[in-house]
Design an enzyme around this catalytic site. Structure first.
Site, PDB file in Angstrom:
ATOM      1  N   SER A  64      57.288-132.030  68.065  1.00 49.52           N
ATOM      2  CA  SER A  64      55.867-132.364  68.235  1.00 49.52           C
ATOM      3  C   SER A  64      55.558-133.501  67.261  1.00 49.52           C
ATOM      4  O   SER A  64      54.869-133.338  66.270  1.00 49.52           O
ATOM      5  CB  SER A  64      54.995-131.147  67.960  1.00 49.52           C
ATOM      6  OG  SER A  64      55.155-130.681  66.639  1.00 49.52           O
ATOM      7  N   HIS A  99      57.759-125.539  70.734  1.00 54.99           N
ATOM      8  CA  HIS A  99      58.912-124.948  70.054  1.00 54.99           C
ATOM      9  C   HIS A  99      59.406-123.665  70.727  1.00 54.99           C
ATOM     10  O   HIS A  99      60.321-123.021  70.232  1.00 54.99           O
ATOM     11  CB  HIS A  99      58.579-124.629  68.581  1.00 54.99           C
ATOM     12  CG  HIS A  99      58.345-125.849  67.748  1.00 54.99           C
ATOM     13  ND1 HIS A  99      57.797-125.799  66.492  1.00 54.99           N
ATOM     14  CD2 HIS A  99      58.604-127.160  67.983  1.00 54.99           C
ATOM     15  CE1 HIS A  99      57.716-127.020  65.989  1.00 54.99           C
ATOM     16  NE2 HIS A  99      58.189-127.864  66.883  1.00 54.99           N
ATOM     17  N   GLU A 148      52.462-122.586  65.814  1.00 58.57           N
ATOM     18  CA  GLU A 148      53.056-121.766  64.756  1.00 58.57           C
ATOM     19  C   GLU A 148      52.083-120.714  64.249  1.00 58.57           C
ATOM     20  O   GLU A 148      50.928-121.017  63.952  1.00 58.57           O
ATOM     21  CB  GLU A 148      53.471-122.668  63.572  1.00 58.57           C
ATOM     22  CG  GLU A 148      54.389-123.777  64.032  1.00 58.57           C
ATOM     23  CD  GLU A 148      54.797-124.752  62.943  1.00 58.57           C
ATOM     24  OE1 GLU A 148      54.563-124.463  61.747  1.00 58.57           O
ATOM     25  OE2 GLU A 148      55.341-125.799  63.292  1.00 58.57           O
ATOM     26  N   GLU A 183      62.124-122.620  65.311  1.00 61.76           N
ATOM     27  CA  GLU A 183      62.028-122.469  63.856  1.00 61.76           C
ATOM     28  C   GLU A 183      62.344-121.042  63.414  1.00 61.76           C
ATOM     29  O   GLU A 183      61.997-120.627  62.312  1.00 61.76           O
ATOM     30  CB  GLU A 183      60.659-122.936  63.367  1.00 61.76           C
ATOM     31  CG  GLU A 183      60.478-124.443  63.624  1.00 61.76           C
ATOM     32  CD  GLU A 183      59.235-125.043  63.012  1.00 61.76           C
ATOM     33  OE1 GLU A 183      58.354-124.292  62.547  1.00 61.76           O
ATOM     34  OE2 GLU A 183      59.146-126.290  62.982  1.00 61.76           O
ATOM     35  N   ASP A 209      49.667-123.378  62.502  1.00 59.90           N
ATOM     36  CA  ASP A 209      49.786-124.806  62.803  1.00 59.90           C
ATOM     37  C   ASP A 209      49.510-124.941  64.289  1.00 59.90           C
ATOM     38  O   ASP A 209      50.349-124.572  65.115  1.00 59.90           O
ATOM     39  CB  ASP A 209      51.180-125.355  62.458  1.00 59.90           C
ATOM     40  CG  ASP A 209      51.318-126.844  62.826  1.00 59.90           C
ATOM     41  OD1 ASP A 209      50.312-127.445  63.263  1.00 59.90           O
ATOM     42  OD2 ASP A 209      52.423-127.391  62.671  1.00 59.90           O
ATOM     43  N   GLU A 214      46.691-125.955  60.063  1.00 59.42           N
ATOM     44  CA  GLU A 214      47.265-127.304  60.156  1.00 59.42           C
ATOM     45  C   GLU A 214      46.972-127.921  61.521  1.00 59.42           C
ATOM     46  O   GLU A 214      47.032-127.236  62.536  1.00 59.42           O
ATOM     47  CB  GLU A 214      48.780-127.178  59.935  1.00 59.42           C
ATOM     48  CG  GLU A 214      49.555-128.481  60.007  1.00 59.42           C
ATOM     49  CD  GLU A 214      51.059-128.243  59.787  1.00 59.42           C
ATOM     50  OE1 GLU A 214      51.423-127.314  59.023  1.00 59.42           O
ATOM     51  OE2 GLU A 214      51.861-128.970  60.384  1.00 59.42           O
ATOM     52  N   ASP A 267      49.002-133.030  59.474  1.00 57.28           N
ATOM     53  CA  ASP A 267      50.431-133.327  59.681  1.00 57.28           C
ATOM     54  C   ASP A 267      50.528-134.571  60.572  1.00 57.28           C
ATOM     55  O   ASP A 267      50.668-135.697  60.075  1.00 57.28           O
ATOM     56  CB  ASP A 267      51.114-132.098  60.311  1.00 57.28           C
ATOM     57  CG  ASP A 267      52.530-132.361  60.779  1.00 57.28           C
ATOM     58  OD1 ASP A 267      53.101-133.404  60.430  1.00 57.28           O
ATOM     59  OD2 ASP A 267      53.102-131.513  61.506  1.00 57.28           O
ATOM     60  N   LYS A 312      56.675-134.786  55.210  1.00 63.65           N
ATOM     61  CA  LYS A 312      57.976-134.776  55.886  1.00 63.65           C
ATOM     62  C   LYS A 312      58.620-136.131  55.622  1.00 63.65           C
ATOM     63  O   LYS A 312      58.108-137.156  56.104  1.00 63.65           O
ATOM     64  CB  LYS A 312      57.784-134.595  57.391  1.00 63.65           C
ATOM     65  CG  LYS A 312      57.219-133.233  57.819  1.00 63.65           C
ATOM     66  CD  LYS A 312      56.727-133.301  59.271  1.00 63.65           C
ATOM     67  CE  LYS A 312      56.517-131.930  59.882  1.00 63.65           C
ATOM     68  NZ  LYS A 312      55.796-132.022  61.178  1.00 63.65           N
ATOM     69  N   HIS A 353      59.881-128.844  56.577  1.00 64.72           N
ATOM     70  CA  HIS A 353      61.038-129.087  57.446  1.00 64.72           C
ATOM     71  C   HIS A 353      60.596-129.754  58.742  1.00 64.72           C
ATOM     72  O   HIS A 353      59.407-130.011  58.939  1.00 64.72           O
ATOM     73  CB  HIS A 353      61.724-127.747  57.760  1.00 64.72           C
ATOM     74  CG  HIS A 353      60.859-126.809  58.560  1.00 64.72           C
ATOM     75  ND1 HIS A 353      61.353-125.716  59.228  1.00 64.72           N
ATOM     76  CD2 HIS A 353      59.519-126.804  58.804  1.00 64.72           C
ATOM     77  CE1 HIS A 353      60.378-125.089  59.843  1.00 64.72           C
ATOM     78  NE2 HIS A 353      59.257-125.724  59.601  1.00 64.72           N
ATOM     79  N   LYS A 355      56.955-125.201  53.783  1.00 64.55           N
ATOM     80  CA  LYS A 355      56.934-124.693  55.147  1.00 64.55           C
ATOM     81  C   LYS A 355      58.310-124.925  55.728  1.00 64.55           C
ATOM     82  O   LYS A 355      58.699-126.064  55.965  1.00 64.55           O
ATOM     83  CB  LYS A 355      55.882-125.505  55.906  1.00 64.55           C
ATOM     84  CG  LYS A 355      55.447-124.911  57.191  1.00 64.55           C
ATOM     85  CD  LYS A 355      54.411-125.807  57.839  1.00 64.55           C
ATOM     86  CE  LYS A 355      54.753-125.921  59.274  1.00 64.55           C
ATOM     87  NZ  LYS A 355      53.903-126.822  60.030  1.00 64.55           N
TER      88      LYS A 355
HETATM   89  P1  PGA Z   1      58.001-130.865  64.547  1.00 65.86           P
HETATM   90  O1  PGA Z   1      57.016-129.662  64.224  1.00 65.86           O
HETATM   91  O2  PGA Z   1      59.058-130.914  63.509  1.00 65.86           O
HETATM   92  O3  PGA Z   1      58.489-130.495  65.920  1.00 65.86           O
HETATM   93  O4  PGA Z   1      57.157-132.120  64.577  1.00 65.86           O
HETATM   94  C1  PGA Z   1      56.719-129.225  62.939  1.00 65.86           C
HETATM   95  C2  PGA Z   1      55.243-129.278  62.668  1.00 65.86           C
HETATM   96  O5  PGA Z   1      54.437-129.674  63.542  1.00 65.86           O
HETATM   97  O6  PGA Z   1      54.825-128.939  61.561  1.00 65.86           O
HETATM   98 ZN    ZN Z   2      52.643-129.492  62.153  1.00 67.22          ZN
END
Ligand code: PGA
Ligand code: ZN
Length: 425
Positions: free
Chosen positions: A39, A151, A160, A203, A240, A283, A310, A335, A363, A386
């Protein structure tokens, strides 16, 4: 002094090719592996992919050739401890605003490999090398134990559903409590939805056949209780939403539970869920261009919930500064591969901190055995990490590294616990 930089093929947790870089000095070796999101934000660094038929178009031959023929000759002979100089060289060779020439996967793996080689050469642990002697706070884990969105193969709009063992006295105890809840969640899901509901998503969280966003929250509440813990003191919950994925730009509305929500009614839904389920972390509640509703929800819930950007910020100072101006969030996801170098990541964390915004080290859904972010979280004293459920070794690599760091710090270690969360207590 860097003596070699070598790119080699690796596979991520979804079986997609990724870039592994091995950097060497006379005194040490460092290995960095780029993770990969599903995503993704449209504002992220671009991964170099070959296209074509092999590997379903996801090949990284061009990226590896960039490491070996373009990057390596420029880095060999430089001091591995000069991280900002080295990242500056990567940024200069690339020359684009989004790392599209070299590839964000190339720059990320190289930047991490060099930092690890420098730590190894200096004979200190990575978190000490990056964070100095003050680095001793173990982060509170945000554990994504029910997966939805892109996911998982179910109909949950939100991506999430997270448990937060904030009431534990140590990181190790937090892991024990979270694993107990993860197991009691498995029995709950299996009893209520059948045994196929305990298959796991990207995840490591379960991916039950649920349709409405209230269901996973009810499951988490029940699992916490069944494990003998109290929601609202031992544990908090988090979401999230990754809402860019279920936003319909034509209708200017969000598709949740088979219904369309305009931003105002989605905000009302979040407020209800926060009150009902002791949610302390939220998030990407709105899509990545909607600063205005981020600001509204932060004004409303920011005194009791960590509201985190994010996809909104993509670990990029430029977007973060717009968010700071708009008071859009009180937290910012971090990230490394969204921006592509460690130096830019550390700048981003500094800018966030100076504005009173909590950095949350994260991650990617496609991740690897590289535990780098565990050391990063301790180095910068983020207080929050996270990195998925306590399942799948690419997630456990980070948790196991944190267990090791807590052990090695001994009585000097502290656990962030509830401190990063603004709770009603
Ligand atoms: P992604 O998702 O690594 O698939 O972008 C993680 C997140 O959205 O926090
Ligand atoms: Zn996110």
């Amino acid at each position: 002094i860097i003596s070699s930089v070598h790119g080699v093929l690796a596979l991520d947790s979804r079986g997609n090719p990724t870039v592994k870089v091995i950097a060497k000095t006379k005194a040490g070796v460092g290995v960095g592996i780029a993770p990969s999101g599903a995503s993704k934000s449209s504002k992220e660094a671009i991964e170099k992919r070959d296209g074509g038929r092999g590997w379903g178009g996801m090949g990284v031959n061009q990226a590896l050739s960039n490491v070996n023929t373009i990057v390596a000759p420029r880095l060999i002979g430089l001091d591995s401890r000069k991280q900002s100089l080295i990242d500056g060289v990567l940024i200069e060779i690339d020359g684009t605003p989004n790392k599209s020439r070299l590839g964000g996967n190339v720059t990320t793996a190289t930047s991490i490999a060099v930092a690890k080689a420098a730590a190894a050469s200096s004979g200190v642990e990575l978190y000490e090398y990056l964070g100095g002697p003050g680095a001793k706070v173990l982060p509170t884990p945000l554990m994504n134990v029910i997966n939805g969105g892109v996911h998982a193969g179910n109909n949950l709009a939100f991506q999430e559903f997270i448990i937060i063992p904030a009431g534990a006295p140590t990181f190790t105890e937090a892991m024990r409590m979270a694993v107990e809840v993860y197991k009691s969640l498995k029995s709950y899901l299996s009893d209520k939805y059948g045994k196929t509901s305990t298959n796991v998503g990207d995840e490591g969280g379960y991916a039950p056949p649920m349709n409405e966003v209230r269901e996973p929250l009810e499951a988490l509440r029940a699992a916490i209780k069944a494990a003998g813990y109290e929601l609202g003191s031992d544990f908090f919950l988090g979401i999230d939403a990754a809402s860019s994925e279920f936003y319909d730009p034509e209708k200017k509305a969000y598709r949740v539970d088979g219904k369309l929500y305009d931003p105002g009614s989605l905000l009302d839904l979040y407020v209800q869920l926060v009150d009902e389920f002791s949610i302390a972390y939220l998030e990407d509640p709105f899509h990545e261009e909607d600063l205005q509703h981020f600001s509204e929800i932060t004004a409303k819930l920011g005194s009791r919930v960590l509201i985190v950007g994010d996809d909104l910020y993509a670990t990029n100072v430029k977007y973060l500064q717009e968010g700071i101006k708009a008071r859009a969030t009180n937290g910012a996801l971090v990230k490394v591969n969204q921006v592509g170098t460690l130096t830019e990541t550390l700048d981003y964390i500094r800018v966030a901190r100076n504005a009173g915004i909590r950095p949350v080290i994260s991650h990617r859904s496609g991740d690897t055995e590289d535990p780098f972010i565990a050391d990063l979280a301790v180095a910068v004293g983020a207080g929050v990490i996270k990195t998925g459920a306590p399942a799948r070794s690419e997630r456990l690599a980070k948790y196991n590294r944190l267990l090791e760091i807590e052990d090695s710090l001994g009585p000097m270690a502290t656990y962030a616990g509830r401190e990063p969360f603004i709770t009603r207590a």
